[in-house]
Design an enzyme around this catalytic site. Structure first.
Site, PDB file in Angstrom:
ATOM      1  NE  ARG A 211      41.389 -29.110 -83.679  1.00  0.00           N
ATOM      2  CZ  ARG A 211      42.441 -29.977 -84.198  1.00  0.00           C
ATOM      3  NH1 ARG A 211      43.576 -29.995 -83.584  1.00  0.00           N
ATOM      4  NH2 ARG A 211      42.024 -30.543 -85.465  1.00  0.00           N
ATOM      5  CG  PHE A 227      52.944 -28.385 -75.688  1.00  0.00           C
ATOM      6  CD1 PHE A 227      54.371 -28.293 -75.569  1.00  0.00           C
ATOM      7  CD2 PHE A 227      52.555 -28.478 -74.349  1.00  0.00           C
ATOM      8  CE1 PHE A 227      55.206 -28.688 -74.432  1.00  0.00           C
ATOM      9  CE2 PHE A 227      53.269 -28.928 -73.180  1.00  0.00           C
ATOM     10  CZ  PHE A 227      54.730 -28.930 -73.247  1.00  0.00           C
ATOM     11  CG  ASP A 299      47.782 -31.618 -78.038  1.00  0.00           C
ATOM     12  OD1 ASP A 299      48.140 -32.720 -77.816  1.00  0.00           O
ATOM     13  OD2 ASP A 299      47.513 -31.131 -79.098  1.00  0.00           O
ATOM     14  CB  CYS A 339      50.209 -38.030 -78.839  1.00  0.00           C
ATOM     15  SG  CYS A 339      51.878 -37.170 -78.537  1.00  0.00           S
TER      16      CYS A 339
END
Length: 395
Positions: A211, A227, A299, A339
């Site tokens: 971030r 997202f 993301d 992820c």
């Protein structure tokens, strides 16, 4: 002690100190063990390999606590392990500018199936394995002993518990129950976190450094945060000087919390647009109407939950990256993540490369990103490195 004896030749991973023993590697169980109880794992010839927690309902039938034959699995053993995990986060724990981070990262910290996150004065735990569940009272008491939080809250509601024969559990474990929202700090940024209903334990702590990387790249940019969840990347972009941020998220509740986060950080309402909808559909709409951006963040949630859906998940990653490449102005930046632990870094890069080719854009990798350092990576447990990110320049 009850023993698990492996089939001949099935000890290789344990000799490398990988903590998982799969049921297919087991020749026999000598004795009777309850779920979570400590068992000794031996090679077919009888040599000691490890001590770990027995999980008869899972394909991972044992998760190793220790590979040292002299270590006894006891309160003192877990106290020492916890002290080691806390010592790894000394810098974070002394930093008043960061009040939310991971304290215990499961297997990577020697605690298979146990996760502990700090949110200001509260701790949120997940007990995701039979062994962690078995030792839950001990582990909670040790957290109180070492950290004295205002409260400890359990979020053991992840689907993986069903594979351990465990029901989903959620609620206070110690001290006060957390408020509806907890305010946390990440440097200049502030966020409201809902630890009761939010994803995971409430916030994506593993993306903290990423971030901040977006904030550094966002000055003057028109940003699309896909997202968006509760707006973390978008908020950081605005604090970094972005001209405009579009928060794209399918959940109205998450968008509402993102709005509160924007207000908490003093972001001007005219600089933030909220779009509720499916990311795939909205990106196609932007493509069709000629909408362009200077910086896009992708993301997504985990697209690959099992090896059986790797192909479908890879197709999903390619689709959103292809669309993002088409929506970036020349010289624009793409922050794209996966992820999914079952998607290796090399495969993810290839997927993005194929997406760029199909989009007809020239794309260079500017930087590789990963999970924040509090989400430790153990070399004996490569599965602990799961978050992959690429910063790309698109021409």
């Amino acid at each position: 002690m009850i023993k698990i004896v492996l089939k001949p030749g099935r000890e290789k991973s344990l000799l490398r100190h990988h903590p998982w023993i799969f049921s297919g590697a087991v020749q026999r169980l000598e004795g009777s063990a309850a779920p979570g109880e400590t068992v000794e794992v031996c090679a077919s010839g009888g040599a000691f390999l490890a001590r770990g927690a027995y999980s008869p309902s899972s394909q991972i039938v044992v998760r190793a606590w220790s590979f040292n034959p002299d270590e006894v699995i006891s309160v003192d053993f877990f106290r020492k392990r916890l002290e080691q995990a806390l010592a790894k986060r000394d810098i974070l724990r002394r930093d008043d500018e960061i009040t939310a981070y991971r304290l215990v990262n499961a297997e990577a910290d020697g605690f298979p199936g146990w996760v502990v996150d700090r949110y200001a004065d509260f701790l949120v735990c997940q007990f995701l394995s039979a062994g962690a569940e078995y030792w839950k009272p001990t582990l909670v008491a040790l957290l109180d002993e070492h950290l004295a939080p205002e409260g400890i809250y359990e979020r053991s509601d992840a689907a993986v518990r069903t594979k351990e024969g465990l029901a989903a559990v959620q609620g206070p474990l110690s001290g006060s129950a957390p408020p509806e929202l907890i305010a946390i700090r990440e440097g200049e940024a502030r966020f409201w976190v809902d630890v009761r209903k939010g994803h995971k334990t409430g916030f994506y702590l593993d993306q903290r450094c990423n971030r901040q990387a977006v904030a550094k790249a966002a000055r003057g940019a028109e940003v699309l945060n896909c997202f968006a969840y509760t707006g973390g990347f978008g908020i950081e972009a605005l604090l970094g000087g972005a001209a405009q941020v579009t928060q794209l998220e399918i959940s109205a509740d998450m968008l509402a919390l993102g709005r509160l986060n924007a207000e908490l950080n003093g972001c001007r309402a005219e600089n933030v647009a909220e779009v509720k909808g499916d990311v795939f559909e909205i990106l196609r709409q932007y493509r069709d109407c000629g909408r362009f951006f200077d910086l896009i963040v992708l993301d997504p949630p985990k697209f690959v939950e099992a090896k059986t859906n790797l192909t479908r998940g890879a197709r999903g990653y390619k689709d959103i990256n292809l669309l993002a490449c088409k929506l970036l102005r020349p010289g624009g930046r793409l922050f794209t993540f996966s992820c999914s632990g079952l998607v290796p870094a090399e495969l993810f890069q290839k997927i993005v490369a194929d997406a760029a080719l199909d989009a007809g854009r020239d794309v260079q990798i500017v930087e590789y990103l990963s999970q924040s350092a509090d989400h430790t990576v153990a070399l004996n447990f490569p599965e602990s490195l799961y978050l992959k990110g690429l910063v790309c320049r698109v021409w």
